[in-house]
Structure formats: structure tokens, C-alpha cells
Design an enzyme around this catalytic site. Structure first.
Site, PDB file in Angstrom:
ATOM      1  N   ASP A 224       1.073  -1.139   0.016  1.00  0.00           N
ATOM      2  CA  ASP A 224       0.111  -0.018   0.179  1.00  0.00           C
ATOM      3  C   ASP A 224       0.870   1.402  -0.147  1.00  0.00           C
ATOM      4  OD1 ASP A 224      -2.262   1.964   1.072  1.00  0.00           O
ATOM      5  OD2 ASP A 224      -3.262   0.130   0.602  1.00  0.00           O
ATOM      6  N   ASP A 225       0.513   2.201   0.574  1.00  0.00           N
ATOM      7  CA  ASP A 225       1.226   3.590   0.506  1.00  0.00           C
ATOM      8  C   ASP A 225       2.735   3.365   1.161  1.00  0.00           C
ATOM      9  OD1 ASP A 225       1.791   6.272   0.337  1.00  0.00           O
ATOM     10  OD2 ASP A 225      -0.002   6.907   0.954  1.00  0.00           O
TER      11      ASP A 225
ATOM     12  N   ASP B  66      -4.973   5.097  -5.945  1.00  0.00           N
ATOM     13  CA  ASP B  66      -5.833   6.042  -5.023  1.00  0.00           C
ATOM     14  C   ASP B  66      -5.954   7.526  -5.557  1.00  0.00           C
ATOM     15  OD1 ASP B  66      -6.934   6.487  -2.598  1.00  0.00           O
ATOM     16  OD2 ASP B  66      -4.827   5.990  -1.356  1.00  0.00           O
TER      17      ASP B  66
ATOM     18  N   ARG C 286     -12.858   1.113  -5.065  1.00  0.00           N
ATOM     19  CA  ARG C 286     -13.300   1.629  -3.552  1.00  0.00           C
ATOM     20  C   ARG C 286     -14.686   2.402  -3.629  1.00  0.00           C
ATOM     21  NH1 ARG C 286      -9.731   2.330   0.514  1.00  0.00           N
ATOM     22  NH2 ARG C 286     -11.602   3.472   1.240  1.00  0.00           N
TER      23      ARG C 286
ATOM     24  N   ASP D 292     -12.599   5.301   4.120  1.00  0.00           N
ATOM     25  CA  ASP D 292     -11.668   4.318   4.581  1.00  0.00           C
ATOM     26  C   ASP D 292     -12.288   3.567   5.917  1.00  0.00           C
ATOM     27  OD1 ASP D 292     -10.064   5.332   2.951  1.00  0.00           O
ATOM     28  OD2 ASP D 292      -8.343   5.798   4.349  1.00  0.00           O
TER      29      ASP D 292
HETATM   30  C1  GLA Z   1      -6.230   6.189   1.375  1.00  0.00           C
HETATM   31  C2  GLA Z   1      -6.720   4.862   0.982  1.00  0.00           C
HETATM   32  C3  GLA Z   1      -6.549   3.759   2.192  1.00  0.00           C
HETATM   33  C4  GLA Z   1      -4.769   4.020   2.095  1.00  0.00           C
HETATM   34  C5  GLA Z   1      -4.146   5.231   2.439  1.00  0.00           C
HETATM   35  C6  GLA Z   1      -2.650   4.988   2.281  1.00  0.00           C
HETATM   36  O1  GLA Z   1      -6.752   6.675   2.624  1.00  0.00           O
HETATM   37  O2  GLA Z   1      -8.124   5.042   1.027  1.00  0.00           O
HETATM   38  O3  GLA Z   1      -6.889   2.522   1.822  1.00  0.00           O
HETATM   39  O4  GLA Z   1      -4.387   3.317   0.950  1.00  0.00           O
HETATM   40  O5  GLA Z   1      -4.731   6.076   1.398  1.00  0.00           O
HETATM   41  O6  GLA Z   1      -2.298   6.415   2.484  1.00  0.00           O
END
Ligand code: GLA
Length: 407
Positions: A79-80, A158, A215, A219
Site C-alpha cells: 500500500d502507501d 488512490d 473503493r 476508509d
Molecule cells: C487512502 C486509502 C487507504 C490507504 C491510504 C494510504 O486513505 O483509502 O486505503 O491506501 O490512503 O495512504
């Protein structure tokens, strides 16, 4: 290999409305670090828990060696917070050199050697949500090519630091760029979540043509409040959301909290049961080195995974609400059903619930059903079409039933 193009063509014939890459005929399953490990980059203090190739490899080993892979948990995604703060001299994204000293290609090779698939994260903006370099309209082609060269199997794109017009141009552009690489890369678009998740700002027909999953909503956080808000939103907007999903194109209500600390065991069951009814991706995001036996058993429930992965790929719907109870139903292949009875009540003892196949609107009952309690892993018995069903449901808990027609 010769079979693949044929499967690809058959996939297109069967469902011309999904992204033309033939991927994800059932929702993806795997593991992603975000919910548990967030953007922990402090490898000095926490070498085992920072976002690094070391952490990813440890999780890959768990998935490959502890029986997760065989159940379908195949994707290991970054992920990030994986990237270096600067692109390389050729303008390509590159990994943070101290946390990923072998580079992303080597990590993807490691993942593949264990029979798993590898996903990566970027963001359609100057920066990702946590401030790492993102993918702008100008770098889409370069980044798609880089990901393909690294052997990436899935991209989550994202939407932080983007605006509506950049998203409208960028998400389709990345889809085309991924297709152009010649590598089959699952494409996860956060686009609708940044547009409020609903028409007219979100066009689900278009999304189904360019993305494999998306999505829709904000979150998930590690709490019952967050989980129940998400479930309510999917129920309230099911007329829009339910038809949007199908083989190759899935709604993503976000990662699984199960195995973390914010949910009770009953609440963890709720998430899994509802995710299976919704035909949702099953991405674990807990520490697989230390996961409790209880959480492991939930995540490894074969009948629950069977419901989630049903090949018809038709998500279920909330069919009734009565007081604190909600009933959700998903039609499965061969006239089978998954039924979730959710008790939203708090602070009470388990409550009795009485229903019948009639009340559940099961209109194709011939003789009756064998009924299983999925989460208890028990067989409830054989029920005729006019039978009454009664059981208790724990507060902020669920009973998930599986119905198989009597032959
Ligand atoms: C957003 C996404 C999360 C995650 C964060 C990472 O908030 O919705 O799922 O990937 O970024 O920074």
C-alpha cells in the site's frame, strides 16, 4: 499457456461489460499492510513492523507456508509508503532504498516464486495520501510500464491530491496504459470513493469497463462504528451498487479488520459474513505472524470463502430490516443461497430470531434445503419449503446460513 487466450475470449463473450483483461472472475483475496502497519517507516526502531521488503517477505512466507494460499489468499499487495521521495534519473518511480534494498522487481520475483501474486499502490496526484510521489497524468504511461516490468499483478490507484477532472481523465488513461503493457494487471480504482460513491458523479457502467474493482466509500477504521457505517451505506445504496458488480468488476468495501484489535469476535464475524454476501474482495490486513487462533479460523472458514467466491458473482442484497435485525441474502450457483441475519443491537444478550423460507423470499424452493450455520461450522438440518427457522443472534453479531437444495 495456449488455453489462456481462449479463456480470455470466453470471458469477454460471457460478460462484455467488464474490463477487457479477463481477470478477477471472482473477488480477489490476499493481504495488504495498510490497516495494521499503516505508514510505519521507522525500521530502526521497529525492524519487524515497518513497511519494507523484510515485512512483505515475512507475510509472503506466512501466506505460502501456513495454508492461506491454498484457500485463495493469493495477492500480496504493497500500500502507501513504499516509494522513495524522488523519482529516478529517468523519471521512474523507485522504491525507498533503505527499506527495499533489493528493489521491487526482486520482491515481485520472491512473491511469484512462492506461488503468489504481487500488487502495488500509487495515487493519481502529485503525492500519495501519505506524501510520497504519485502518478500524474503525465507519468501514467511511464508508471504502467514500470509496474509491468517489475512483474506487478495488481495496481491500486488512490485519489488523494487529485481533482474531479484529473480523475475523469486519469483513471481511464491508466486502464488503457495497463492494457497496453501486455501484462495482465488487475486494476483497483479508488475513483468512486473520491466522488461520493454515487451517481450522477459516479458512472458505474464506465467503471465496470475500465476497472476490476473500486473503493466506493471512505476508509475503514478498526472499530464497530466504522464497520456498521459501511454496511449501512452498502445497504442503503444497494439499488445502485449491487448491479454494478459482477465477474471482473467488484465493489470494494475495504480491507478486513479481522485479526486486529478493534472488533469483538462477534463483530469480526459480521464483517466476514457481510463481505461474503456482498461478493467483496477479502484482503486481510493483520499481522499473520501473531494472528490469534480464533481470527485465523474465521478467515479460513471454507464455506464462507465458498459463498464469497461464488462463480455467478451476483452480490447479495439487504432484503429486510426489522428493529435491530437486518436480513441479507445472496443467490448462489445451483439454486443455493447465503443468508446473513445481522443483529445491530448492543448491550443485550443473544436475541431469538424466527423466520421461514417464505419470509426470506426463496421463490425457487422445490422440496427444501439442507441448512448449515457457516460460522459455527455446523449442520442445522433438512428443512421443507414451509419450514420455520429459529435461532439466536448475538448482539452486534450475525448468523450466516448456507442453503443447499435437497436433491
Ligand atoms: C487512502 C486509502 C487507504 C490507504 C491510504 C494510504 O486513505 O483509502 O486505503 O491506501 O490512503 O495512504
Amino acid at each position: 499457456m495456449a488455453l489462456l487466450p481462449l479463456m480470455f475470449v470466453l470471458g469477454l463473450l460471457a460478460d462484455a461489460s467488464s474490463l477487457d483483461n479477463g481477470l478477477l472472475r471472482t473477488p480477489p483475496m490476499g493481504w495488504v499492510p495498510w490497516e495494521h502497519f499503516r505508514c510505519n517507516t521507522d525500521c530502526e526502531k521497529e525492524p519487524d513492523n515497518c513497511i519494507s521488503e523484510r515485512l512483505i517477505k515475512m507475510m509472503v512466507d506466512r501466506l505460502a507456508e501456513d495454508g492461506w494460499k491454498e484457500l485463495g489468499y493469493k495477492y500480496v499487495n504493497l500500500d502507501d509508503c513504499w516509494a522513495a521521495k524522488e523519482r529516478d534519473s529517468l523519471g521512474r518511480l523507485q522504491a525507498n532504498a533503505s527499506r527495499f534494498p533489493s528493489g521491487i522487481k526482486a520482491l515481485a520475483d520472491y512473491v511469484h516464486a512462492k506461488g503468489l501474486k504481487f500488487g502495488i499502490y500509487s495515487d493519481l496526484g502529485n503525492l500519495t495520501c501519505e506524501g510520497y510521489p504519485g502518478t500524474t497524468l503525465d507519468t501514467i504511461e511511464t508508471d504502467a510500464k514500470t509496474f509491468a516490468e517489475w512483474g506487478v499483478d495488481m495496481l491500486k490507484l488512490d485519489g488523494c491530491f487529485s481533482n474531479s477532472s484529473a480523475r475523469a481523465a486519469g483513471y481511464p488513461k491508466m486502464s488503457a496504459a495497463l492494457n497496453k503493457t501486455g501484462r495482465w494487471i488487475v486494476y483497483s480504482c479508488s475513483w468512486p470513493a473520491y466522488e461520493g460513491g454515487l451517481p450522477p458523479k459516479v458512472n458505474y457502467t464506465l467503471l465496470g469497463q475500465i476497472c476490476n474493482l473500486w473503493r466506493n466509500f471512505g476508509d475503514i477504521e478498526d472499530s464497530w462504528g466504522s464497520l456498521s457505517r459501511i454496511i449501512k451505506w452498502y445497504g442503503d445504496h444497494q439499488d445502485t451498487l449491487q448491479p454494478a458488480a459482477g465477474p471482473g468488476r467488484w465493489n470494494d468495501p475495504d480491507m478486513l479488520l479481522v485479526g486486529n484489535s478493534g472488533l469483538s469476535l462477534e463483530q469480526a464475524k459480521v464483517q466476514l459474513a457481510l463481505w461474503a454476501i456482498l461478493a467483496a474482495p477479502l484482503f486481510m490486513s493483520c499481522n499473520l505472524r501473531t494472528i490469534s487462533a480464533e481470527a485465523r479460523d474465521l478467515l479460513r472458514n471454507p464455506l464462507l470463502i465458498y459463498i464469497d467466491q461464488d462463480p455467478l458473482g451476483v452480490p447479495g442484497r439487504r432484503i429486510a430490516k426489522s428493529g435491530q435485525f437486518e436480513v441479507w441474502k445472496r443467490g448462489l450457483v445451483d439454486h443455493q443461497y447465503g443468508i446473513a441475519v445481522l443483529n445491530n443491537g448492543t448491550g443485550q444478550t443473544p436475541r431469538p430470531f424466527v423466520t421461514s423460507l417464505d419470509l426470506l423470499h426463496i421463490l425457487d424452493c422445490k422440496t427444501g434445503y439442507k441448512i448449515y450455520n457457516v460460522l459455527d461450522r455446523s449442520f442445522l438440518g433438512e428443512y421443507r419449503c414451509n419450514a420455520t427457522l429459529s435461532f439466536t443472534v448475538a448482539p452486534t453479531g450475525v448468523v450466516l446460513l448456507f442453503l443447499r437444495p435437497l436433491s
